[in-house]
Design a protein around this motif. Structure first.
Motif, PDB file in Angstrom:
ATOM      1  N   GLU A 263       0.881  -1.004   0.119  1.00 34.44           N
ATOM      2  CA  GLU A 263      -0.040   0.097  -0.165  1.00 34.44           C
ATOM      3  C   GLU A 263       1.025   1.208   0.038  1.00 34.44           C
ATOM      4  OE1 GLU A 263      -2.252   0.395   3.515  1.00 34.44           O
ATOM      5  OE2 GLU A 263      -0.648   0.116   4.861  1.00 34.44           O
ATOM      6  N   LEU A 264       0.528   2.330  -0.671  1.00 39.24           N
ATOM      7  CA  LEU A 264       1.166   3.631  -0.556  1.00 39.24           C
ATOM      8  C   LEU A 264       0.376   4.496   0.722  1.00 39.24           C
ATOM      9  CD1 LEU A 264       2.845   5.560  -1.987  1.00 39.24           C
ATOM     10  CD2 LEU A 264       0.707   6.256  -3.209  1.00 39.24           C
ATOM     11  N   ALA A 265       1.416   4.350   1.696  1.00 38.47           N
ATOM     12  CA  ALA A 265       1.155   5.208   2.900  1.00 38.47           C
ATOM     13  C   ALA A 265       2.312   5.973   3.322  1.00 38.47           C
ATOM     14  CB  ALA A 265       0.783   4.138   3.918  1.00 38.47           C
ATOM     15  N   SER A 266       2.113   6.482   4.703  1.00 41.30           N
ATOM     16  CA  SER A 266       3.404   7.298   5.259  1.00 41.30           C
ATOM     17  C   SER A 266       4.418   6.541   5.457  1.00 41.30           C
ATOM     18  CB  SER A 266       2.906   8.016   6.414  1.00 41.30           C
ATOM     19  OG  SER A 266       3.866   8.732   7.024  1.00 41.30           O
ATOM     20  N   SER A 267       5.586   6.919   5.367  1.00 43.59           N
ATOM     21  CA  SER A 267       7.057   6.216   5.833  1.00 43.59           C
ATOM     22  C   SER A 267       7.034   6.187   7.287  1.00 43.59           C
ATOM     23  CB  SER A 267       8.048   7.085   5.249  1.00 43.59           C
ATOM     24  OG  SER A 267       8.193   8.402   5.619  1.00 43.59           O
ATOM     25  N   GLU A 268       6.424   7.207   8.091  1.00 43.18           N
ATOM     26  CA  GLU A 268       6.683   7.130   9.270  1.00 43.18           C
ATOM     27  C   GLU A 268       5.357   7.442  10.042  1.00 43.18           C
ATOM     28  OE1 GLU A 268       7.249   6.525  12.805  1.00 43.18           O
ATOM     29  OE2 GLU A 268       9.207   6.576  12.036  1.00 43.18           O
ATOM     30  N   ARG A 269       4.749   6.277  10.522  1.00 42.55           N
ATOM     31  CA  ARG A 269       3.193   6.277  11.079  1.00 42.55           C
ATOM     32  C   ARG A 269       3.075   7.238  12.633  1.00 42.55           C
ATOM     33  NH1 ARG A 269       1.225   1.194  12.312  1.00 42.55           N
ATOM     34  NH2 ARG A 269       3.185   0.495  12.652  1.00 42.55           N
ATOM     35  N   ARG A 270       4.125   7.175  12.988  1.00 41.43           N
ATOM     36  CA  ARG A 270       4.104   7.820  14.464  1.00 41.43           C
ATOM     37  C   ARG A 270       4.447   9.223  14.336  1.00 41.43           C
ATOM     38  NH1 ARG A 270       6.587   2.866  14.395  1.00 41.43           N
ATOM     39  NH2 ARG A 270       5.649   1.185  15.807  1.00 41.43           N
ATOM     40  N   ALA A 271       4.595   9.996  13.278  1.00 40.59           N
ATOM     41  CA  ALA A 271       4.757  11.357  13.476  1.00 40.59           C
ATOM     42  C   ALA A 271       3.373  12.106  13.373  1.00 40.59           C
ATOM     43  CB  ALA A 271       5.627  11.684  12.156  1.00 40.59           C
ATOM     44  N   TYR A 272       3.161  12.767  14.282  1.00 35.86           N
ATOM     45  CA  TYR A 272       2.047  13.563  14.506  1.00 35.86           C
ATOM     46  C   TYR A 272       2.134  15.039  14.617  1.00 35.86           C
ATOM     47  CZ  TYR A 272      -0.516   9.177  14.344  1.00 35.86           C
ATOM     48  OH  TYR A 272      -0.782   7.737  13.751  1.00 35.86           O
ATOM     49  N   PHE A 273       1.407  15.911  14.242  1.00 32.52           N
ATOM     50  CA  PHE A 273       1.328  17.318  14.724  1.00 32.52           C
ATOM     51  C   PHE A 273      -0.231  17.817  14.919  1.00 32.52           C
ATOM     52  CE2 PHE A 273       1.660  21.916  14.278  1.00 32.52           C
ATOM     53  CZ  PHE A 273       2.749  22.230  14.810  1.00 32.52           C
ATOM     54  N   ARG A 274      -0.258  18.149  16.173  1.00 30.79           N
ATOM     55  CA  ARG A 274      -1.547  18.810  16.356  1.00 30.79           C
ATOM     56  C   ARG A 274      -1.805  20.309  16.883  1.00 30.79           C
ATOM     57  NH1 ARG A 274      -5.857  15.138  16.183  1.00 30.79           N
ATOM     58  NH2 ARG A 274      -5.237  13.061  15.759  1.00 30.79           N
ATOM     59  N   SER A 275      -2.775  20.809  16.321  1.00 28.59           N
ATOM     60  CA  SER A 275      -2.881  22.419  16.900  1.00 28.59           C
ATOM     61  C   SER A 275      -4.443  22.657  17.298  1.00 28.59           C
ATOM     62  CB  SER A 275      -2.585  23.496  15.932  1.00 28.59           C
ATOM     63  OG  SER A 275      -2.679  24.463  16.494  1.00 28.59           O
ATOM     64  N   ASN A 276      -4.424  22.761  18.710  1.00 32.37           N
ATOM     65  CA  ASN A 276      -5.896  23.066  19.293  1.00 32.37           C
ATOM     66  C   ASN A 276      -6.532  21.477  18.977  1.00 32.37           C
ATOM     67  OD1 ASN A 276      -5.346  25.621  20.230  1.00 32.37           O
ATOM     68  ND2 ASN A 276      -5.893  26.275  18.014  1.00 32.37           N
ATOM     69  N   THR A 315      -8.334  24.893   3.737  1.00 33.85           N
ATOM     70  CA  THR A 315      -7.196  24.881   4.177  1.00 33.85           C
ATOM     71  C   THR A 315      -6.637  26.485   4.689  1.00 33.85           C
ATOM     72  OG1 THR A 315      -6.362  23.205   2.650  1.00 33.85           O
ATOM     73  CG2 THR A 315      -4.618  24.281   3.786  1.00 33.85           C
ATOM     74  N   GLN A 316      -5.926  26.530   5.724  1.00 35.99           N
ATOM     75  CA  GLN A 316      -5.575  27.638   6.547  1.00 35.99           C
ATOM     76  C   GLN A 316      -4.029  27.580   7.111  1.00 35.99           C
ATOM     77  OE1 GLN A 316      -7.986  28.579   9.777  1.00 35.99           O
ATOM     78  NE2 GLN A 316      -7.942  26.318  10.696  1.00 35.99           N
ATOM     79  N   ILE A 317      -3.694  28.780   7.239  1.00 36.01           N
ATOM     80  CA  ILE A 317      -2.283  29.022   7.845  1.00 36.01           C
ATOM     81  C   ILE A 317      -2.439  30.031   8.741  1.00 36.01           C
ATOM     82  CG2 ILE A 317      -1.437  30.408   5.749  1.00 36.01           C
ATOM     83  CD1 ILE A 317       1.377  29.382   6.356  1.00 36.01           C
ATOM     84  N   PHE A 318      -1.837  29.784   9.931  1.00 31.79           N
ATOM     85  CA  PHE A 318      -1.816  30.946  10.882  1.00 31.79           C
ATOM     86  C   PHE A 318      -0.615  30.934  11.843  1.00 31.79           C
ATOM     87  CE2 PHE A 318      -4.084  27.402  12.196  1.00 31.79           C
ATOM     88  CZ  PHE A 318      -3.579  26.883  13.609  1.00 31.79           C
ATOM     89  N   VAL A 319      -0.226  31.883  12.416  1.00 36.37           N
ATOM     90  CA  VAL A 319       0.792  32.018  13.536  1.00 36.37           C
ATOM     91  C   VAL A 319       0.468  31.139  14.802  1.00 36.37           C
ATOM     92  CG1 VAL A 319       2.334  33.372  14.653  1.00 36.37           C
ATOM     93  CG2 VAL A 319       1.664  34.063  12.494  1.00 36.37           C
ATOM     94  N   ALA A 320       1.248  30.431  15.011  1.00 33.50           N
ATOM     95  CA  ALA A 320       0.996  29.605  16.348  1.00 33.50           C
ATOM     96  C   ALA A 320       2.160  30.026  17.494  1.00 33.50           C
ATOM     97  CB  ALA A 320       1.315  27.906  16.086  1.00 33.50           C
ATOM     98  N   PHE A 321       3.167  30.499  17.058  1.00 32.51           N
ATOM     99  CA  PHE A 321       4.172  30.976  18.238  1.00 32.51           C
ATOM    100  C   PHE A 321       5.134  31.776  17.462  1.00 32.51           C
ATOM    101  CE2 PHE A 321       8.429  30.477  20.020  1.00 32.51           C
ATOM    102  CZ  PHE A 321       8.295  30.878  21.318  1.00 32.51           C
ATOM    103  N   ASP A 322       5.311  32.879  18.240  1.00 29.83           N
ATOM    104  CA  ASP A 322       6.191  34.137  17.549  1.00 29.83           C
ATOM    105  C   ASP A 322       7.195  34.559  18.602  1.00 29.83           C
ATOM    106  OD1 ASP A 322       7.600  36.036  16.217  1.00 29.83           O
ATOM    107  OD2 ASP A 322       5.752  37.246  15.807  1.00 29.83           O
ATOM    108  N   ASN A 323       8.593  34.353  18.416  1.00 31.65           N
ATOM    109  CA  ASN A 323       9.484  34.409  19.664  1.00 31.65           C
ATOM    110  C   ASN A 323       9.819  35.616  19.364  1.00 31.65           C
ATOM    111  OD1 ASN A 323      11.131  33.268  21.841  1.00 31.65           O
ATOM    112  ND2 ASN A 323      12.720  33.256  20.632  1.00 31.65           N
TER     113      ASN A 323
END
Length: 338
Positions: A263-276, A315-323
């Motif tokens: 099957e065609l899937a992700s090379s790394e199944r344990r990589a996750y990124f969540r926001s809110n 689809t959206q893009i927004f600032v999550a953190f600004d140092n």
């Protein structure tokens, strides 16, 4: 003659010198590089090796211990910290404060190169990096979508978004957090392998031999020249499933699809990124060492607003953190003090 006496006797000279200092101060204030903390690079060099599929015990005996023995003889080492995990070995070398970091990094490269032939063939080449104060992102953007999954979103950001941020003056690197890459995953069925008398090594050998793209030479004529290549026909999961592995006693050709699920899937199944609580990816902006952090953050914010207008629906893009918020607040206090 004291400066005060000179200023009294020649007031015009004193005024000109004061104005000159004022102009130079204003120019310096507007052009100097701004950062939250001083640019102090610790004398630390790290070595990492990826060995996919190996356990922590194998990593310790075949990779980590070899690197530790090779690095122990380098001059000026204060401490060596090694870590072995499943599929990865990491060694961090901290040198004395008076040790030149560039020379230390070169010594580490030389020591690692001497034991490169002792590494497992399946392991990736060692990655050597210096710990730099400017290596951390100054601003993070989040991308999320209701119509694309993480794989599609990662591919879209890599194709259309990263290059737009990278072209901004002062941007050294754009990191993608939670990225997932497309890969052809092969799930072997051990019962089917045993029934056909095949091993995992035979499947791996067949994949290595078949999934290649080789040059085929050139055709030269009096008027034109052609460069030939052997086209790789394995693109879809069905193509990989048709790879022959061997022939049974009855003459039947055993193919990969008979003993595995492809099957065609992700090379790394344990990589996750969540926001809110929502899945997505992160885009970290790393500035160059001489760039103004406030200018880079301001330009990337403006570019993000322009990118948002071209994103697919949902689809959206927004600032999550600004140092740079802390830097801007400190500069405002300086303005108020002046």
């Amino acid at each position: 003659m004291k400066l005060s006496d000179l200023s009294i006797k020649r007031p015009v000279l004193a005024v000109v010198m004061s104005l000159l200092l004022l102009v130079l101060g204003i120019m310096s204030f507007t052009r100097l590089t701004l950062r939250e903390l001083p640019a102090i690079d610790p004398p630390i060099v790290s070595v990492s090796v990826d060995y996919t599929g190996a356990s922590a015990a194998v990593i310790e005996s075949r990779v980590t211990q070899v690197l530790e023995d090779a690095l122990a003889g380098i001059e000026g080492i204060d401490t060596i910290n090694a870590r072995s995990t499943n599929g990865r070995a990491s060694v961090s070398i901290e040198f004395n404060a008076n040790r030149d970091i560039e020379a230390a990094a070169n010594d580490v490269r030389d020591a690692v190169s001497r034991v490169a032939d002792r590494m497992p063939e399946e392991a990736r080449p060692p990655e050597i990096a210096k710990v730099e104060s400017d290596a951390d992102p100054i601003i993070w953007f989040n991308m999320s979508s209701s119509v694309m999954d993480t794989l599609e979103l990662s591919d879209y950001a890599d194709r259309y978004v990263v290059d737009r941020f990278s072209s901004i003056d002062g941007v050294a690197q754009v990191r993608i957090g939670g990225r997932q890459r497309y890969a052809m995953r092969v799930w072997l069925d051990r019962d089917q392998l045993a029934a056909r008398g095949l091993t995992v090594n035979e499947v791996e050998t067949a994949l290595r031999n078949e999934n290649v793209e080789l040059p085929a030479g050139r055709i030269e004529s009096a008027d034109r020249d052609f460069t030939l290549r052997v086209e790789r026909s394995y693109v879809a999961p069905a193509d990989f499933a048709s790879i022959p592995l061997g022939k049974g006693n009855d003459g039947y050709v055993v193919r990969l699809g008979d003993v595995a699920k492809v099957e065609l899937a992700s090379s790394e199944r344990r990589a996750y990124f969540r926001s809110n609580g929502e899945p997505g990816i992160g885009l970290g902006i790393v500035k160059t060492s001489t760039a103004n952090a406030l200018d880079v953050a301001r330009d990337t914010r403006a570019e993000a607003d322009r990118i948002a207008q071209t994103l697919p629906k949902g689809t959206q893009i927004f600032v999550a953190f600004d140092n740079t918020t802390f830097i801007e607040a400190a500069v405002e206090r300086v303005y108020a003090t002046l």
